[in-house]
Write an enzyme that holds these catalytic residues in place. Structure first.
Site, PDB file in Angstrom:
ATOM      1  N   TYR A 136       0.858  -1.181   0.000  1.00 48.46           N
ATOM      2  CA  TYR A 136       0.000   0.000   0.000  1.00 48.46           C
ATOM      3  C   TYR A 136       0.897   1.235   0.000  1.00 48.46           C
ATOM      4  O   TYR A 136       1.579   1.513   0.993  1.00 48.46           O
ATOM      5  CB  TYR A 136      -0.899  -0.027   1.234  1.00 48.46           C
ATOM      6  CG  TYR A 136      -1.956   1.057   1.313  1.00 48.46           C
ATOM      7  CD1 TYR A 136      -2.144   1.983   0.298  1.00 48.46           C
ATOM      8  CD2 TYR A 136      -2.789   1.138   2.423  1.00 48.46           C
ATOM      9  CE1 TYR A 136      -3.121   2.960   0.380  1.00 48.46           C
ATOM     10  CE2 TYR A 136      -3.774   2.117   2.527  1.00 48.46           C
ATOM     11  CZ  TYR A 136      -3.921   3.022   1.501  1.00 48.46           C
ATOM     12  OH  TYR A 136      -4.886   3.994   1.599  1.00 48.46           O
ATOM     13  N   LYS A 164      -1.017  -0.998  -4.205  1.00 48.85           N
ATOM     14  CA  LYS A 164      -2.214  -0.160  -4.097  1.00 48.85           C
ATOM     15  C   LYS A 164      -1.734   1.265  -4.301  1.00 48.85           C
ATOM     16  O   LYS A 164      -1.131   1.875  -3.415  1.00 48.85           O
ATOM     17  CB  LYS A 164      -2.893  -0.346  -2.741  1.00 48.85           C
ATOM     18  CG  LYS A 164      -4.156   0.513  -2.576  1.00 48.85           C
ATOM     19  CD  LYS A 164      -4.775   0.306  -1.200  1.00 48.85           C
ATOM     20  CE  LYS A 164      -5.974   1.235  -1.006  1.00 48.85           C
ATOM     21  NZ  LYS A 164      -6.547   1.117   0.369  1.00 48.85           N
ATOM     22  N   VAL A 206      -8.741  -1.018  -5.626  1.00 51.42           N
ATOM     23  CA  VAL A 206      -9.045  -1.258  -4.216  1.00 51.42           C
ATOM     24  C   VAL A 206      -9.999  -0.153  -3.805  1.00 51.42           C
ATOM     25  O   VAL A 206      -9.601   1.014  -3.659  1.00 51.42           O
ATOM     26  CB  VAL A 206      -7.781  -1.254  -3.342  1.00 51.42           C
ATOM     27  CG1 VAL A 206      -8.164  -1.415  -1.864  1.00 51.42           C
ATOM     28  CG2 VAL A 206      -6.842  -2.375  -3.757  1.00 51.42           C
TER      29      VAL A 206
END
Length: 306
Positions: A136, A164, A206
């Site tokens: 992330y 992400k 996401v």
């Protein structure tokens, strides 16, 4: 089930009762709606899932019950967001023990690590689990940027497979594709930039508002993937006032109010978060009500070949 890092991965909210216990009936109902709407995976215990307030026992229940109900249909991922590298390793190993299919991994929490420290954190977790990992990268909120140069090192670990992408810089999608091709899967992590990043080649999304609007979210992804850009854009434009609820400090409360309004969630949050009241609640409810009043009729998006 191994994540393929394509499509829509809801960062699912955690459902609570009025007594601050897990509401597993409501949680599993929401997951069922997500799966029926065509999502491609589930991420448990992210920021939207109120990760910092969940106990280890609650995470275990969420992972195991999600796998029990839906593990044969979609990959189930657990978020790992810890202050120490040793605890991140332990949480990753617990996720593997519980049967999770993959991890979303954040940089160290509460400390702004430099590049060397960030790489150490990520690679230490990767070395101590066999689970596939989604890094992330959100320098806006977490003040740590995982640069393309850092991914040169990270991708030496075969289980680090995806990012992400939440830099808010759409050009980063092109930058990553130019550098890594298909070796690094890119999933947009910012709802208000999702269609733009998908058009530019991101592999997935996401998503946050998907928790309340899974059909619309998956429909946009599949239309873009099929090259039906004008159709996707019309739905995306309708969606934008709702998607903007995802880029606020109170995204959890805002999205949970959306879930309650459409009948697949509740407003209950865990302190220090509190449910919305007064003018703020009226303002957010007005955004939701206006969108619901003109909610679009969707094409048969589930029939679109992937």
């Amino acid at each position: 089930m191994q994540p393929q890092w394509n499509g829509v991965y809801p960062a699912i909210t955690t459902k609570f009762t009025a007594g601050d216990q897990l509401d597993m009936d409501l949680y599993l109902h929401n997951i069922d709606v997500q799966v029926s709407s065509g999502v491609d995976g589930i991420i448990i215990g992210g920021s939207l899932g109120e990760a910092s307030t969940l106990t280890e026992a609650e995470k275990e229940v969420l992972v195991k019950e999600t796998l029990k109900g839906f593990g044969s249909k979609i990959p189930v991922l657990l978020n790992v967001a810890e202050g120490s590298t040793s605890e991140a390793i332990r949480q990753a190993q617990l996720a593997e023990k519980w049967g999770a299919d993959g991890l979303m991994l954040l940089p160290p929490m509460r400390y702004k690590s430099d590049d060397r420290e960030t790489l150490f954190h990520f690679t230490s977790v990767a070395k101590n689990t066999s689970l596939p990992i989604l890094i992330y990268n959100n320098p806006v909120d977490y003040k740590i940027d995982c640069t393309p140069e850092m991914f040169d090192t990270l991708l030496q670990h075969k289980n680090i497979q995806a990012v992400k992408e939440s830099t808010r810089d759409i050009t980063n999608v092109t930058r990553l594709i130019n550098r890594f091709g298909n070796d690094l899967k890119i999933l947009c992590g910012v709802d208000t930039l999702a269609m733009e990043e998908l058009v530019m080649g991101a592999h997935g999304w996401v998503a946050g508002l998907v928790c309340a609007f899974p059909a619309e979210t998956v429909c946009i992804y599949r239309l873009v993937n099929a090259g039906r850009i004008a159709e996707a854009a019309a739905i995306y434009r309708w969606f934008m006032p709702l998607l903007e609820l995802d880029i606020h400090a109170k995204l959890v409360q805002y999205i949970k109010l959306c879930e309650a309004k459409v009948g697949i969630g509740s407003e209950y949050v865990r302190a220090p978060r509190l449910t919305l009241v007064g003018e703020e609640r009226q303002r957010i409810e007005s955004v939701i009500d206006k969108a619901l009043a003109v909610r679009p009729t969707l094409p048969d998006y589930l029939s679109i070949a992937l």
